[in-house]
Design a protein around this motif. Structure first.
Motif, short mmCIF file in Angstrom:
data_model
loop_
_atom_site.label_atom_id
_atom_site.label_comp_id
_atom_site.label_asym_id
_atom_site.label_seq_id
_atom_site.Cartn_x
_atom_site.Cartn_y
_atom_site.Cartn_z
N LYS A 56 -25.95 17.78 35.69
CA LYS A 56 -26.78 17.42 34.53
C LYS A 56 -28.14 16.99 35.06
N GLN A 57 -29.12 17.88 34.93
CA GLN A 57 -30.43 17.64 35.52
C GLN A 57 -31.07 16.36 35.00
N LYS A 58 -30.91 16.09 33.70
CA LYS A 58 -31.51 14.89 33.12
C LYS A 58 -30.91 13.63 33.72
N HIS A 59 -29.59 13.64 33.90
CA HIS A 59 -28.90 12.49 34.49
C HIS A 59 -29.34 12.29 35.94
N VAL A 60 -29.42 13.39 36.68
CA VAL A 60 -29.85 13.32 38.08
C VAL A 60 -31.25 12.73 38.18
N LYS A 61 -32.15 13.17 37.30
CA LYS A 61 -33.54 12.68 37.34
C LYS A 61 -33.60 11.18 37.04
N GLN A 62 -32.80 10.71 36.10
CA GLN A 62 -32.79 9.28 35.79
C GLN A 62 -32.36 8.46 37.00
N ILE A 63 -31.35 8.92 37.71
CA ILE A 63 -30.90 8.22 38.92
C ILE A 63 -31.97 8.27 39.99
N LEU A 64 -32.57 9.45 40.16
CA LEU A 64 -33.60 9.62 41.19
C LEU A 64 -34.81 8.73 40.92
N ASP A 65 -35.22 8.63 39.66
CA ASP A 65 -36.35 7.76 39.32
C ASP A 65 -36.05 6.31 39.71
N TYR A 66 -34.81 5.88 39.52
CA TYR A 66 -34.45 4.51 39.89
C TYR A 66 -34.43 4.36 41.41
N LEU A 67 -33.87 5.32 42.12
CA LEU A 67 -33.79 5.24 43.58
C LEU A 67 -35.18 5.19 44.21
N ASP A 68 -36.15 5.84 43.59
CA ASP A 68 -37.52 5.89 44.13
C ASP A 68 -38.40 4.76 43.60
N SER A 69 -37.82 3.84 42.83
CA SER A 69 -38.65 2.83 42.15
C SER A 69 -39.01 1.63 43.02
N GLY A 70 -38.41 1.49 44.18
CA GLY A 70 -38.72 0.33 45.03
C GLY A 70 -37.45 -0.33 45.52
N ASP A 71 -37.38 -1.67 45.36
CA ASP A 71 -36.17 -2.38 45.76
C ASP A 71 -35.01 -1.97 44.86
N VAL A 72 -33.96 -1.45 45.47
CA VAL A 72 -32.86 -0.86 44.72
C VAL A 72 -31.54 -1.53 45.08
N LEU A 73 -30.76 -1.84 44.06
CA LEU A 73 -29.37 -2.25 44.26
C LEU A 73 -28.52 -1.12 43.70
N PHE A 74 -27.79 -0.45 44.57
CA PHE A 74 -27.05 0.74 44.16
C PHE A 74 -25.60 0.65 44.66
N PRO A 75 -24.78 -0.14 43.97
CA PRO A 75 -23.40 -0.31 44.42
C PRO A 75 -22.49 0.85 44.03
N ASN A 76 -23.00 1.76 43.18
CA ASN A 76 -22.18 2.88 42.73
C ASN A 76 -21.97 3.87 43.88
N GLY A 77 -20.79 3.87 44.42
CA GLY A 77 -20.54 4.70 45.59
C GLY A 77 -20.05 6.09 45.26
N LEU A 78 -19.69 6.80 46.30
CA LEU A 78 -19.15 8.15 46.18
C LEU A 78 -17.69 8.14 46.62
N ILE A 79 -16.93 9.09 46.10
CA ILE A 79 -15.56 9.31 46.57
C ILE A 79 -15.53 10.70 47.18
N LEU A 80 -15.13 10.78 48.44
CA LEU A 80 -15.12 12.04 49.16
C LEU A 80 -13.70 12.40 49.60
N ALA A 81 -13.42 13.69 49.61
CA ALA A 81 -12.20 14.21 50.23
C ALA A 81 -12.59 14.68 51.62
#
Length: 377
Positions: A56-81
């Motif tokens: 979902k490009q819109k969702h990805v862009k919203q996350i990216l805007d936050y990641l590039d905004s400066g001081d970031v707290l990003f506890p949402n992790g990934l689950i990998l196989a």
């Protein structure tokens, strides 16, 4: 990072002896190096591959805007196989384990300079992973939970389990269910057999639905011919399987848990083949041009199926012809592509895929069928 291996401090969680589970971190720029997305689709043989929905490009862009905004707290992790080649070396000395987890070093095999396939698959967090791979904050630590398995069945099961807060598209879930050995919930289990039958109808060259059912894996090139949405067909089959008075119920042996799938196949091909033969001008068109192919038509004709097939020998060589003769009793009263449905007071394109219209049309068709059959005696 050593040649061919990515090393990270990690905790081995003492949870499942057969499927090792680890907690560790990756830098944002390492996401693309380690993990890939397993997109849902079909191979050349028609076998289901992957499990992830489109990005979902819109969702990805919203996350990216936050990641590039400066001081970031990003506890949402990934689950990998993680791949089975993954290695874990426990730390030495006292205090390396508290009975819940063991500290040590995790080694993940990677291709030199990112060449070749990535070793891990993203089970949860594909939108986050895409944003992380594009952020300017390249060295931001990202929490990761990784379990070691190459079993696609386990990956799909976990994918369904973790996606409960924001529900997955119904079509994606139903298409994955036949591939899952342990279905996450009883509610999902009721759709497992119907979804497998939809797969059969869509892939069997003898089926009137061959190639025209739209599933989550349907390619963009084929969507113009895949005019039947799978959810309506799944629901029609589920109703017939679960109701003791319906056509498909007797084909299941509740005591042994077995199903006569070949018997079901014969019955479905006979009935729906007769539907196509009875309404050739309405079959295979998009729902905007033929309500027969929309959810309202499929569900209503699915309910009529139980009545019609009670008078048809599904094992006979002429089963389809028998069903066609039965459907002739209602054919002249149907308005799939033009005209107005008598008694319903609805033009053909006023019918909508809503519970009220599905119920009204179903009752109308059954009522007409029973009335005409009584008159024929």
């Amino acid at each position: 990072m050593s040649e061919g291996w990515l090393e990270r401090r990690a905790l081995k969680v003492l949870q499942n002896a057969e499927v090792p589970l680890f907690l560790f971190t990756l830098a944002a720029e390492e996401i693309d190096l380690v993990a890939d997305v397993s997109r849902i689709g079909r191979d050349e043989a028609g076998k289901l591959i992957g499990y992830q929905r489109p990005e979902k490009q819109k969702h990805v862009k919203q996350i990216l805007d936050y990641l590039d905004s400066g001081d970031v707290l990003f506890p949402n992790g990934l689950i990998l196989a993680l791949p089975p080649e993954t290695r874990f070396k426990s730390s030495r000395g006292p205090g390396t384990s508290d009975g819940l987890a063991v500290s040590g070093t995790l080694e993940i095999p990677i291709s030199p300079e990112g060449e070749g396939p990535r070793p891990a698959w993203i089970v949860d967090g594909q939108q986050r992973s895409l944003a992380l791979s594009r952020t300017k904050n390249r060295r931001m630590p990202v929490p990761v939970a990784g379990f070691v398995t190459q079993d696609l069945d386990v990956q799909r099961e976990q994918f369904l389990r973790v996606n409960t807060v924001q529900p997955l598209p119904v079509g994606l879930v139903t298409e994955l269910l036949p591939e899952i050995a342990r279905v996450p919930s009883a509610r999902m289990a009721t759709r497992q057999l119907p979804s497998a039958l939809v797969d059969m109808l869509n892939q069997d060259p003898d089926s009137p639905f061959y190639g025209i059912v739209r599933r989550a894996s349907t390619s963009t090139d084929n969507k113009h011919v895949a005019v039947v949405t799978d959810t309506g067909l799944v629901e029609a089959l589920r109703e017939s399987i679960e109701s003791p008075s319906s056509l498909l119920f007797p084909y299941r042996n509740i005591a042994t848990g077995t199903t006569d799938t070949e018997g079901i196949r014969r019955a479905l091909l006979a009935y729906w083949g007769a539907v196509r033969q009875t309404f050739p001008g309405a079959w295979g068109l998009p729902p905007t041009e033929s309500r027969l192919m929309g959810g309202v038509g499929i569900r209503a004709m699915g309910r009529l199926m139980d009545r019609v097939m009670a008078h048809v020998d599904a094992n006979a060589a002429d089963a389809r012809e028998q069903a066609t003769a039965e459907l002739a009793l209602i054919a002249h009263r149907c308005r799939w592509t033009d005209g107005t449905w008598e008694d319903l007071g609805l033009t053909w394109n006023d019918l909508q895929n809503t519970p009220r219209h599905i119920s009204a049309l179903s009752n109308y068709l059954v009522r007409i069928y029973l009335s005409e059959r009584m008159r024929r005696r």
